[in-house]
Design a protein around this motif. Structure first.
Motif, PDB file in Angstrom:
ATOM      1  N   ALA A 155      12.856  40.027  22.860  1.00  0.00           N
ATOM      2  CA  ALA A 155      12.238  38.703  22.734  1.00  0.00           C
ATOM      3  C   ALA A 155      11.170  38.561  23.812  1.00  0.00           C
ATOM      4  O   ALA A 155      11.198  39.242  24.837  1.00  0.00           O
ATOM      5  N   ASP A 156      10.218  37.671  23.572  1.00  0.00           N
ATOM      6  CA  ASP A 156       9.149  37.438  24.545  1.00  0.00           C
ATOM      7  C   ASP A 156       9.569  36.441  25.611  1.00  0.00           C
ATOM      8  O   ASP A 156       9.170  36.558  26.775  1.00  0.00           O
ATOM      9  N   VAL A 157      10.371  35.462  25.226  1.00  0.00           N
ATOM     10  CA  VAL A 157      10.758  34.382  26.138  1.00  0.00           C
ATOM     11  C   VAL A 157      12.278  34.271  26.151  1.00  0.00           C
ATOM     12  O   VAL A 157      12.927  34.286  25.098  1.00  0.00           O
ATOM     13  N   ALA A 158      12.851  34.166  27.349  1.00  0.00           N
ATOM     14  CA  ALA A 158      14.288  33.965  27.489  1.00  0.00           C
ATOM     15  C   ALA A 158      14.548  32.608  28.121  1.00  0.00           C
ATOM     16  O   ALA A 158      13.996  32.290  29.183  1.00  0.00           O
ATOM     17  N   LEU A 159      15.383  31.806  27.476  1.00  0.00           N
ATOM     18  CA  LEU A 159      15.799  30.512  28.025  1.00  0.00           C
ATOM     19  C   LEU A 159      17.109  30.714  28.766  1.00  0.00           C
ATOM     20  O   LEU A 159      18.092  31.173  28.186  1.00  0.00           O
ATOM     21  N   VAL A 160      17.122  30.424  30.056  1.00  0.00           N
ATOM     22  CA  VAL A 160      18.327  30.590  30.858  1.00  0.00           C
ATOM     23  C   VAL A 160      18.669  29.252  31.492  1.00  0.00           C
ATOM     24  O   VAL A 160      17.806  28.407  31.733  1.00  0.00           O
ATOM     25  N   GLY A 161      19.953  29.080  31.777  1.00  0.00           N
ATOM     26  CA  GLY A 161      20.385  27.829  32.403  1.00  0.00           C
ATOM     27  C   GLY A 161      21.877  27.643  32.256  1.00  0.00           C
ATOM     28  O   GLY A 161      22.572  28.446  31.633  1.00  0.00           O
ATOM     29  N   TYR A 162      22.349  26.564  32.846  1.00  0.00           N
ATOM     30  CA  TYR A 162      23.767  26.230  32.802  1.00  0.00           C
ATOM     31  C   TYR A 162      24.208  25.953  31.364  1.00  0.00           C
ATOM     32  O   TYR A 162      23.384  25.608  30.507  1.00  0.00           O
ATOM     33  N   PRO A 163      25.503  26.090  31.080  1.00  0.00           N
ATOM     34  CA  PRO A 163      25.997  25.663  29.773  1.00  0.00           C
ATOM     35  C   PRO A 163      25.669  24.187  29.531  1.00  0.00           C
ATOM     36  O   PRO A 163      25.689  23.362  30.440  1.00  0.00           O
ATOM     37  N   SER A 164      25.327  23.886  28.297  1.00  0.00           N
ATOM     38  CA  SER A 164      24.996  22.516  27.872  1.00  0.00           C
ATOM     39  C   SER A 164      23.728  21.975  28.519  1.00  0.00           C
ATOM     40  O   SER A 164      23.533  20.753  28.584  1.00  0.00           O
ATOM     41  N   LEU A 182      11.838  24.258  18.600  1.00  0.00           N
ATOM     42  CA  LEU A 182      10.629  25.061  18.755  1.00  0.00           C
ATOM     43  C   LEU A 182      10.453  26.055  17.612  1.00  0.00           C
ATOM     44  O   LEU A 182       9.326  26.475  17.309  1.00  0.00           O
ATOM     45  N   SER A 183      11.561  26.459  16.983  1.00  0.00           N
ATOM     46  CA  SER A 183      11.503  27.450  15.921  1.00  0.00           C
ATOM     47  C   SER A 183      12.369  26.988  14.756  1.00  0.00           C
ATOM     48  O   SER A 183      12.874  25.863  14.743  1.00  0.00           O
ATOM     49  N   ALA A 184      12.544  27.896  13.802  1.00  0.00           N
ATOM     50  CA  ALA A 184      13.374  27.584  12.638  1.00  0.00           C
ATOM     51  C   ALA A 184      14.812  28.034  12.824  1.00  0.00           C
ATOM     52  O   ALA A 184      15.606  27.994  11.883  1.00  0.00           O
ATOM     53  N   ALA A 185      15.168  28.468  14.025  1.00  0.00           N
ATOM     54  CA  ALA A 185      16.536  28.914  14.275  1.00  0.00           C
ATOM     55  C   ALA A 185      17.498  27.740  14.186  1.00  0.00           C
ATOM     56  O   ALA A 185      17.152  26.600  14.526  1.00  0.00           O
ATOM     57  N   LYS A 186      18.716  28.013  13.730  1.00  0.00           N
ATOM     58  CA  LYS A 186      19.721  26.972  13.570  1.00  0.00           C
ATOM     59  C   LYS A 186      21.001  27.344  14.321  1.00  0.00           C
ATOM     60  O   LYS A 186      22.030  27.674  13.731  1.00  0.00           O
ATOM     61  N   PRO A 187      20.966  27.311  15.644  1.00  0.00           N
ATOM     62  CA  PRO A 187      22.163  27.671  16.408  1.00  0.00           C
ATOM     63  C   PRO A 187      23.195  26.548  16.374  1.00  0.00           C
ATOM     64  O   PRO A 187      22.888  25.392  16.066  1.00  0.00           O
ATOM     65  N   LYS A 188      24.428  26.901  16.712  1.00  0.00           N
ATOM     66  CA  LYS A 188      25.484  25.905  16.837  1.00  0.00           C
ATOM     67  C   LYS A 188      25.248  25.087  18.096  1.00  0.00           C
ATOM     68  O   LYS A 188      25.020  25.645  19.168  1.00  0.00           O
ATOM     69  N   ILE A 189      25.293  23.778  17.978  1.00  0.00           N
ATOM     70  CA  ILE A 189      24.984  22.892  19.108  1.00  0.00           C
ATOM     71  C   ILE A 189      26.132  21.913  19.314  1.00  0.00           C
ATOM     72  O   ILE A 189      26.620  21.295  18.370  1.00  0.00           O
ATOM     73  N   ALA A 190      26.577  21.789  20.562  1.00  0.00           N
ATOM     74  CA  ALA A 190      27.592  20.797  20.932  1.00  0.00           C
ATOM     75  C   ALA A 190      27.435  20.512  22.415  1.00  0.00           C
ATOM     76  O   ALA A 190      26.706  21.207  23.119  1.00  0.00           O
ATOM     77  N   ASP A 191      28.152  19.491  22.895  1.00  0.00           N
ATOM     78  CA  ASP A 191      27.959  19.088  24.282  1.00  0.00           C
ATOM     79  C   ASP A 191      29.074  19.578  25.192  1.00  0.00           C
ATOM     80  O   ASP A 191      29.356  18.970  26.217  1.00  0.00           O
ATOM     81  N   TYR A 192      29.717  20.690  24.835  1.00  0.00           N
ATOM     82  CA  TYR A 192      30.735  21.242  25.732  1.00  0.00           C
ATOM     83  C   TYR A 192      30.329  22.656  26.149  1.00  0.00           C
ATOM     84  O   TYR A 192      29.566  23.322  25.452  1.00  0.00           O
ATOM     85  N   PRO A 193      30.817  23.098  27.302  1.00  0.00           N
ATOM     86  CA  PRO A 193      30.395  24.402  27.831  1.00  0.00           C
ATOM     87  C   PRO A 193      30.730  25.545  26.876  1.00  0.00           C
ATOM     88  O   PRO A 193      31.698  25.512  26.136  1.00  0.00           O
ATOM     89  N   PHE A 194      29.881  26.570  26.933  1.00  0.00           N
ATOM     90  CA  PHE A 194      30.072  27.794  26.167  1.00  0.00           C
ATOM     91  C   PHE A 194      30.099  27.551  24.664  1.00  0.00           C
ATOM     92  O   PHE A 194      30.796  28.223  23.914  1.00  0.00           O
ATOM     93  N   THR A 195      29.336  26.551  24.207  1.00  0.00           N
ATOM     94  CA  THR A 195      29.160  26.381  22.773  1.00  0.00           C
ATOM     95  C   THR A 195      28.483  27.613  22.191  1.00  0.00           C
ATOM     96  O   THR A 195      28.850  28.117  21.129  1.00  0.00           O
ATOM     97  N   THR A 196      27.457  28.107  22.906  1.00  0.00           N
ATOM     98  CA  THR A 196      26.732  29.290  22.453  1.00  0.00           C
ATOM     99  C   THR A 196      27.463  30.541  22.920  1.00  0.00           C
ATOM    100  O   THR A 196      27.596  30.783  24.115  1.00  0.00           O
TER     101      THR A 196
END
Length: 478
Positions: free
Chosen positions: A160-169, A179-193
């Motif tokens: 990938a060209d760009v990596a998004l890093v940061g704390y959970p949530s 930003l894109s057409a990706a459809k990741p799982k989203i929730a407001d608790y840690p380690f959703t991804t």
């Protein structure tokens, strides 16, 4: 159920070469028409190939043992055996191949890139191919060589060209979804991804890929949490983007300390010091989030970061961020070294390289290592004295006999050819390599010789008769 795997251990085995065959042509009025044994077929290779449609190593997680087909043995009437079929294993773009010791064997980037993980064994020669002017009717054939078998490790590093890093949530998944057409799982608790998500972004004439890396926490570079499993996915990215949560509800956290912690983990992981950094202050749609962003922005800019305030939920500041990322990616691509066209590298053998080594291992014991001697041993049928003699002649011509003498070996000493776990051991008889004289001219059959002309046969018959008459004339009864 596991749906994403980015590291597996794979056990590959290439196909074995088929055995050659010893056969003699038989026709009416010509029972010994000459050797006609065919060669064995080549064993199939195990080949890894990059396939853009493959995004995970899950298939090899469930089925880690892979084997190519064997070559078929030869047959009479000069019929060669069928080659084994290559086993092609598709892998994701960005797969790194390592041995069990961690040494990199190949870095597979780009559609169609291939790597031969296991080399198929050579087929053995039949006695027709072994025939020569001196060896008109070999009574043996060579065995097929076993295919290469080894354990390898596959590691996926997201391209990938760009990596998004940061704390959970922190909002990385939400940001990539808008930003894109990706459809990741989203929730407001840690380690959703639990897996890296990849999206494609178009900003003007620039198209780039963006990945969100599962949440990092303190100690991630030492294996804590999910970080160690996915830190490798930022290695190939041109730009690192810190996504900071300006509306966190945790009292012991703030965006600046989050940034410092993530930077420390990246430093401990290593190899990312020269990557451009950007900071995204997310969740400015929340009143407290906007106020906190205004407070910490000057401090971050003093550190040299380009800072962007956005809201993934309210779609605020996204266009500016998208074009800024496109500009950085374009500069990074332009700075890449130009890849040269593929060249064939020729590495000639050194003039003093005998192709094998002889080492003394203990008292009266020597080991011979080398590609040719070890392959010849594997091709020899030790139940056939003629085949053993042929091996001895080959070793003698290669210079193994002389090397053993120079190393101090004497008759009766133990000699091993091959590695410790797969060697042939025998007692050395120095004259054996020159053993063509011991067994006569090995591989020759006088019945295969062309018949003598009639005139020669008559002459030989007359000579024999005269010798018999002379013997009779000299006979005197008691």
């Amino acid at each position: 159920m596991t749906t994403f795997v980015d590291r597996v251990e794979l056990h590959v085995a290439a196909g074995n070469g088929g055995h050659g065959v010893a056969s003699v042509m038989r026709e009416k009025f010509k029972p010994l028409g000459g050797p006609d044994g065919g060669n064995g077929g080549r064993g199939g290779d195990v080949i890894l190939v990059v396939d853009q449609d493959v995004t995970t190593l899950l298939e090899y997680h469930h089925h880690p043992h892979r084997k190519a087909t064997n070559g078929q043995p030869g047959a009479g009437d000069n019929r060669s055996g069928k080659n084994g079929e290559d086993l092609v294993l598709p892998v994701p773009d960005g797969t790194v191949v390592l041995d069990r010791a961690g040494n990199v064997l190949a870095d597979l980037v780009g559609q169609g890139t291939t790597f031969v993980a296991g080399q198929g064994g050579r087929g053995g020669l039949g006695n027709a191919a072994l025939a020569s002017a001196r060896r008109k009717a070999p009574g043996f054939a060579l065995l097929g060589v076993p295919g290469e078998a080894r354990d390898i490790v596959l590691e996926l590093k997201t391209v990938a060209d760009v990596a998004l890093v940061g704390y959970p949530s922190a909002g990385k998944s939400s940001l990539i979804s808008v930003l894109s057409a990706a459809k990741p799982k989203i929730a407001d608790y840690p380690f959703t991804t639990l897996v890296p998500n990849l999206g494609v972004v178009t900003a003007g004439s620039t198209v780039y890929t963006i990945a969100d890396v599962p949440g990092l926490i303190p100690g991630a570079s030492q294996g804590k949490g999910l970080g160690l499993e996915f830190l490798r996915h930022v290695e190939r990215c041109e730009v690192l983007v810190h996504v900071l949560d300006t509306a966190t509800l945790e009292a012991d956290r703030d965006p600046v300390s989050d940034l410092d912690m993530i930077e420390e983990e990246l430093k401990q992981y290593g190899g990312l010091e020269n990557r451009p950094r950007m900071v995204v202050l997310n969740k400015i749609d929340v009143p407290d989030g906007k106020d906190l962003a205004d407070i910490i922005r000057p401090d971050l800019e003093e550190r040299g970061y380009h800072v962007y305030e956005v809201s993934a939920v309210a779609h605020m500041g996204l266009k500016e961020l998208s074009f800024a990322l496109a500009e950085v990616v374009s500069k990074a691509r332009a700075a890449r070294p130009v890849q040269e066209s593929t060249r064939i590298v020729i590495r000639p053998q050194a003039v003093d390289d005998a192709g094998f080594t002889v080492t003394e291992e203990g008292e009266n014991f020597y080991r011979v290592r080398g590609e040719k001697p070890e392959r010849w041993v594997r091709q020899t049928d030790f139940n056939n004295d003629e085949a053993v003699g042929y091996l001895a002649d080959r070793l003698n011509r290669l210079g193994v006999e002389d090397a053993l003498r120079k190393s101090g070996a004497h008759a009766g000493d133990g000699i091993a050819i091959g590695p410790e776990d797969n060697a042939v051991v025998f007692d050395w008889e120095p004259m054996m390599a020159a053993g063509a004289e011991m067994l006569g001219r090995r591989g020759e059959d006088h019945r295969m010789e062309a018949p003598r002309p009639a005139a020669q046969r008559r002459k030989d018959r007359d000579v024999a008769r005269d010798e018999a008459d002379q013997e009779y004339e000299g006979f005197k009864p008691f």
